[in-house]
Motif scaffolding. Structure first.
Motif, mmCIF file in Angstrom:
data_model
loop_
_atom_site.group_PDB
_atom_site.id
_atom_site.type_symbol
_atom_site.label_atom_id
_atom_site.label_comp_id
_atom_site.label_asym_id
_atom_site.label_seq_id
_atom_site.Cartn_x
_atom_site.Cartn_y
_atom_site.Cartn_z
ATOM 1 N N ASP A 85 -50.058 -9.711 -3.644
ATOM 2 C CA ASP A 85 -48.865 -9.621 -3.054
ATOM 3 C C ASP A 85 -47.511 -10.212 -3.779
ATOM 4 O OD1 ASP A 85 -50.108 -8.126 -0.927
ATOM 5 O OD2 ASP A 85 -50.581 -9.857 0.392
ATOM 6 N N ALA A 86 -47.973 -11.499 -4.151
ATOM 7 C CA ALA A 86 -46.825 -12.124 -4.902
ATOM 8 C C ALA A 86 -46.452 -11.577 -6.038
ATOM 9 C CB ALA A 86 -47.337 -13.706 -5.303
ATOM 10 N N VAL A 87 -47.484 -10.925 -6.805
ATOM 11 C CA VAL A 87 -47.155 -10.205 -7.969
ATOM 12 C C VAL A 87 -46.534 -8.910 -7.551
ATOM 13 C CG1 VAL A 87 -48.220 -8.905 -9.767
ATOM 14 C CG2 VAL A 87 -49.070 -11.162 -9.389
ATOM 15 N N ARG A 88 -46.766 -8.128 -6.498
ATOM 16 C CA ARG A 88 -45.871 -6.970 -6.235
ATOM 17 C C ARG A 88 -44.468 -7.470 -5.612
ATOM 18 N NH1 ARG A 88 -48.564 -5.185 -1.769
ATOM 19 N NH2 ARG A 88 -50.115 -4.398 -2.957
ATOM 20 N N ALA A 89 -44.372 -8.683 -5.046
ATOM 21 C CA ALA A 89 -43.132 -9.244 -4.672
ATOM 22 C C ALA A 89 -42.160 -9.403 -5.850
ATOM 23 C CB ALA A 89 -43.193 -10.316 -3.616
ATOM 24 N N LEU A 90 -42.682 -10.365 -6.789
ATOM 25 C CA LEU A 90 -41.854 -10.677 -7.929
ATOM 26 C C LEU A 90 -41.823 -9.654 -8.849
ATOM 27 C CD1 LEU A 90 -44.028 -14.163 -8.618
ATOM 28 C CD2 LEU A 90 -41.673 -13.899 -7.535
ATOM 29 N N GLY A 91 -42.403 -8.374 -8.964
ATOM 30 C CA GLY A 91 -42.286 -7.277 -9.824
ATOM 31 C C GLY A 91 -41.453 -6.323 -9.051
ATOM 32 N N SER A 92 -40.766 -6.431 -7.878
ATOM 33 C CA SER A 92 -40.003 -5.702 -7.130
ATOM 34 C C SER A 92 -38.620 -5.609 -7.577
ATOM 35 C CB SER A 92 -40.079 -6.098 -5.840
ATOM 36 O OG SER A 92 -39.462 -7.293 -5.593
ATOM 37 N N GLU A 93 -37.614 -4.537 -7.071
ATOM 38 C CA GLU A 93 -36.433 -4.557 -7.393
ATOM 39 C C GLU A 93 -35.425 -5.728 -7.433
ATOM 40 O OE1 GLU A 93 -32.732 -1.531 -6.232
ATOM 41 O OE2 GLU A 93 -34.461 -1.098 -5.122
ATOM 42 N N ASP A 94 -35.721 -6.575 -6.624
ATOM 43 C CA ASP A 94 -35.079 -7.803 -6.443
ATOM 44 C C ASP A 94 -35.522 -8.841 -7.332
ATOM 45 O OD1 ASP A 94 -36.975 -8.427 -5.010
ATOM 46 O OD2 ASP A 94 -35.604 -9.240 -3.211
ATOM 47 N N SER A 95 -36.504 -8.673 -8.086
ATOM 48 C CA SER A 95 -37.180 -9.519 -8.890
ATOM 49 C C SER A 95 -37.800 -10.736 -7.977
ATOM 50 C CB SER A 95 -36.395 -10.441 -10.150
ATOM 51 O OG SER A 95 -36.122 -9.240 -10.856
ATOM 52 N N GLY A 96 -38.043 -10.480 -6.843
ATOM 53 C CA GLY A 96 -38.890 -11.310 -5.892
ATOM 54 C C GLY A 96 -37.903 -12.286 -5.197
ATOM 55 N N SER A 97 -36.710 -12.135 -5.164
ATOM 56 C CA SER A 97 -35.603 -13.026 -4.332
ATOM 57 C C SER A 97 -36.049 -12.936 -3.001
ATOM 58 C CB SER A 97 -34.128 -12.617 -4.754
ATOM 59 O OG SER A 97 -33.956 -12.546 -5.976
ATOM 60 N N ALA A 98 -36.276 -11.741 -2.313
ATOM 61 C CA ALA A 98 -36.411 -12.078 -0.907
ATOM 62 C C ALA A 98 -37.921 -12.832 -0.673
ATOM 63 C CB ALA A 98 -36.559 -10.625 -0.325
ATOM 64 N N TYR A 99 -39.061 -12.356 -1.456
ATOM 65 C CA TYR A 99 -40.096 -12.967 -1.377
ATOM 66 C C TYR A 99 -39.768 -14.512 -1.634
ATOM 67 C CZ TYR A 99 -45.044 -14.629 -2.379
ATOM 68 O OH TYR A 99 -46.094 -15.427 -2.586
ATOM 69 N N LEU A 100 -39.158 -15.160 -2.421
ATOM 70 C CA LEU A 100 -39.091 -16.321 -2.798
ATOM 71 C C LEU A 100 -38.106 -16.953 -1.711
ATOM 72 C CD1 LEU A 100 -38.591 -16.390 -6.580
ATOM 73 C CD2 LEU A 100 -40.692 -17.135 -5.207
#
Length: 121
Positions: A85-100
């Motif tokens: 999940d973390a890898v998917r979030a960090l590779g997403s369109e916003d480069s993981g900004s929302a996840y972080l």
């Protein structure tokens, strides 16, 4: 376009492509070269390199030939699944900004506040 102007244009283009190119003059180094190693040291390094029998520029060079992992395949797979999940979030369109932004860490909160420093210069 008449034939005469076409011929002139062709000659101009042909001469532009066949013109000589003049290179810059080479850089002239005025300071003499001073080696940091003696000839004997360099020859000793060359002999050690040849004796090792490993050529990193060879097409057959394989530094991982004798590699053996200390981690099992199951452990690596479990680690991947746990962090998927973390890898998917960090590779997403916003480069993981929302996840972080959703991650809460007390260590980061004090250092990420905006404002003036205590001892502004």
């Amino acid at each position: 376009m008449n034939r005469k102007s076409f011929t002139i244009a062709s000659v101009v283009l042909a001469s532009a492509f066949t013109a000589s190119a003049f290179a810059e003059t080479p850089t002239i180094v005025t300071e003499p070269f001073v080696s940091t190693k003696t000839r004997v040291e360099v020859q000793a390094e060359l002999a050690a390199y040849k004796q090792a029998g490993v050529n990193p520029w060879s097409t057959q060079y394989n530094p991982l030939r004798g590699f053996r992992s200390a981690t099992t395949r199951d452990a690596v797979t479990a680690d991947y699944v746990a962090s998927r999940d973390a890898v998917r979030a960090l590779g997403s369109e916003d480069s993981g900004s929302a996840y972080l932004a959703q991650q809460r860490s007390n260590a980061l909160e004090s250092s990420t506040l905006a404002g003036q420093p205590r001892n502004a210069q």
